[in-house]
Design an enzyme around this catalytic site. Structure first.
Site, PDB file in Angstrom:
ATOM      1  N   TYR A  51     -33.979  21.235  46.466  1.00 47.10           N
ATOM      2  CA  TYR A  51     -33.230  21.466  47.705  1.00 47.10           C
ATOM      3  C   TYR A  51     -33.422  20.281  48.612  1.00 47.10           C
ATOM      4  CZ  TYR A  51     -31.028  26.014  47.761  1.00 47.10           C
ATOM      5  OH  TYR A  51     -30.169  27.040  47.543  1.00 47.10           O
ATOM      6  N   GLU A  53     -31.474  19.861  51.836  1.00 43.76           N
ATOM      7  CA  GLU A  53     -30.576  20.010  52.994  1.00 43.76           C
ATOM      8  C   GLU A  53     -30.822  18.903  54.003  1.00 43.76           C
ATOM      9  OE1 GLU A  53     -31.667  23.131  51.798  1.00 43.76           O
ATOM     10  OE2 GLU A  53     -30.253  24.668  52.536  1.00 43.76           O
ATOM     11  N   ASP A 197      -5.897  11.318  50.788  1.00 43.67           N
ATOM     12  CA  ASP A 197      -6.617  11.950  49.676  1.00 43.67           C
ATOM     13  C   ASP A 197      -6.256  11.168  48.418  1.00 43.67           C
ATOM     14  OD1 ASP A 197      -7.401  13.453  47.500  1.00 43.67           O
ATOM     15  OD2 ASP A 197      -6.642  15.353  48.264  1.00 43.67           O
ATOM     16  N   THR A 223     -11.875  12.939  44.983  1.00 38.70           N
ATOM     17  CA  THR A 223     -12.746  13.477  43.944  1.00 38.70           C
ATOM     18  C   THR A 223     -13.265  12.288  43.141  1.00 38.70           C
ATOM     19  OG1 THR A 223     -10.799  13.838  42.561  1.00 38.70           O
ATOM     20  CG2 THR A 223     -11.669  15.755  43.733  1.00 38.70           C
ATOM     21  N   LYS A 226     -11.658  11.877  38.305  1.00 39.42           N
ATOM     22  CA  LYS A 226     -10.342  11.605  37.700  1.00 39.42           C
ATOM     23  C   LYS A 226     -10.341  10.146  37.223  1.00 39.42           C
ATOM     24  CE  LYS A 226      -8.140  15.367  40.209  1.00 39.42           C
ATOM     25  NZ  LYS A 226      -8.857  15.771  41.427  1.00 39.42           N
ATOM     26  N   ARG A 232     -17.864  15.724  38.211  1.00 41.33           N
ATOM     27  CA  ARG A 232     -16.906  16.594  38.911  1.00 41.33           C
ATOM     28  C   ARG A 232     -17.392  16.809  40.338  1.00 41.33           C
ATOM     29  NH1 ARG A 232     -12.706  19.566  37.282  1.00 41.33           N
ATOM     30  NH2 ARG A 232     -12.952  18.415  35.343  1.00 41.33           N
TER      31      ARG A 232
HETATM   32  N1  DSN Z   1      -6.353  20.200  39.538  1.00 42.16           N
HETATM   33  C1  DSN Z   1      -6.211  18.836  39.943  1.00 42.16           C
HETATM   34  C2  DSN Z   1      -5.098  18.173  39.225  1.00 42.16           C
HETATM   35  O1  DSN Z   1      -4.884  18.539  38.082  1.00 42.16           O
HETATM   36  O2  DSN Z   1      -4.462  17.271  39.726  1.00 42.16           O
HETATM   37  C3  DSN Z   1      -6.058  18.690  41.386  1.00 42.16           C
HETATM   38  O3  DSN Z   1      -7.077  19.401  42.041  1.00 42.16           O
END
Ligand code: DSN
Length: 417
Positions: A51, A53, A197, A223, A226, A232
């Site tokens: 933890y 925090e 984003d 994120t 990707k 993730r």
């Molecule tokens: N689920 C993602 C995508 O496939 O683009 C976006 O959050």
């Protein structure tokens, strides 16, 4: 893995089976990727036990010296990549990152403007089923019906009329370049904040192959799993003036203990992104998408926005007499994984959809190049023009299998067991 096999054979089998599935399928889901073993090892490490925090050197728990080290390294490396004034590496995922961005800049009930989901946007950009659509007044901009790209003139007119507090620039199914400078101009004219984003294109931005939103945006979210090819998770980048508020919204506003194992894995991913090979990889992602664009056009497929500038393509299947759902399901029978996707102004409901979204990040990580992309397009075409023929689909599956075997995935995992 042998210890897990003994302790919990059912979960062990599921993990082994997923490895088998990933190895034997052509992964074309534009938002997925295969991170390095180092990223997976950090993510699966004992850093998850702690933890922590708070933030480095300002924790609410003792024993955080190695947590501080890891989090500082992640921030330092991310700053080298993106040149942002402030970076918070704690967000658990993309939606909570967007939540923290909106809460920093707007109040409940304020107006936010984002790209509509059926036009390539994301649920968290104001869809009515998401917190973003429930807690804010939402105005959606769309792509132009003729060009299927964002029309900055109509976007400006809408913004002048609606006077949003925030304009969100970003997408999950938009194959063309996003011009953040134009978004900024509109924001300045109407007095809005700009949130970018970049979840889908973060890897391309990191490699300098897509314009960066950093100089133009109040807050940038992304994120990390990707095109960036990390664990993730997500991060937030912002101007220094928003740093304190962003940090407070992330913790304690939205989560409690940060996932330190994931932050360690993000740090590993950022180290990889600073290597020259990372740029080569991202260049190949784009080359592969271009190669698919050429081959699909050659096979008479209509592409939304007439092609791609990035890692993904949206294929309109109406002229082939196949729905997105049928395409997704029949391609899956041949071990080709895609997702059905609405196309702009789609006459079909999202559950059926008229198109499919395909992306090149994962197969590029396997080492595939233009020649393989071309071959994959012809295999997809064989399935899509013969979705009733089990024999043809079976033959394609055999060819898919050969291709997958030629590009081994995670061979290191054979030694782990
Ligand atoms: N689920 C993602 C995508 O496939 O683009 C976006 O959050």
């Amino acid at each position: 893995m042998q210890l897990l096999k003994k302790a919990d054979p059912e979960i062990y089998e599921a993990i082994k089976s997923e490895l088998g599935r990933e190895r034997s399928n052509l992964e074309l889901i534009a938002s997925e990727n295969f991170p390095s073993i180092s990223v997976l090892l950090a993510q699966g490490s004992l850093m998850q036990n702690k933890y922590a925090e708070g933030y480095p050197h300002r924790r609410y728990y003792g024993g955080c010296e190695f947590m501080d080290r890891v989090e500082e390294l992640a921030i330092e490396r991310a700053k080298k990549i993106f040149s942002a004034e402030h970076i918070n590496v704690q967000p658990l995922s993309g939606v909570p990152a967007n939540m923290a961005a909106y809460f920093t800049l707007a109040n409940f009930g304020d107006t936010i403007m984002g790209l509509a989901l059926p036009h390539g946007g994301h649920l968290s950009h104001g869809h009515s089923v998401s917190f973003s659509g429930k807690w804010f007044k939402v105005v959606h901009y769309t792509v132009d019906q003729d060009t299927e790209v964002i029309n900055y003139t109509t976007l400006r007119e809408l913004a002048l009329q609606e006077k949003p507090k925030i304009i969100v620039s970003g997408a999950s199914a938009y194959p063309r370049t996003l011009y953040f400078d134009k978004f900024r101009e509109i924001c300045d004219e109407v007095g809005a904040y700009l949130v970018a984003d970049i979840s889908h294109i973060a890897g391309l931005v990191a490699a300098g192959l897509h314009p960066s939103p950093i100089p133009y945006s109040d807050i940038v979210t992304t994120t990390t799993h990707k095109t960036l090819r990390g664990p993730r998770s997500a991060i937030i980048m912002c101007k220094e003036k928003w740093a304190k508020d962003v940090d407070k919204w992330v913790f304690p506003g939205i989560h409690g203990g940060p996932h330190m194992h994931t932050i360690a894995a993000k740090a590993v991913c950022f180290k990889e992104a600073l290597e020259p090979e990372f740029k080569e990889y991202q260049l190949q992602v784009i080359k592969n998408a271009k190669s698919m664009e050429m081959e699909l056009k050659h096979l008479n497929y209509r592409l939304v926005a007439n092609g791609t500038d990035n890692h993904l393509l949206l294929v309109d299947l109406r002229s082939k007499g196949v729905t997105g759902k049928d395409a997704e399901e029949s391609l899956a029978r041949a071990n080709i994984t895609v997702n059905r996707n609405t196309i702009p102004y789609d006459p079909q409901k999202p559950f059926i959809a008229s198109g499919i979204r395909i992306g090149t990040p994962a197969l590029t990580s396997r080492g595939m190049k233009e020649q393989e992309m071309k071959k994959i397009c012809t295999l997809m075409d064989k399935v899509l023009t013969n979705i009733q023929s089990e024999q043809i689909i079976k033959n394609v599956k055999e060819e898919v299998n050969e291709l997958c075997n030629a590009f081994p995935l995670y061979p290191e995992l054979d030694n782990i067991g």
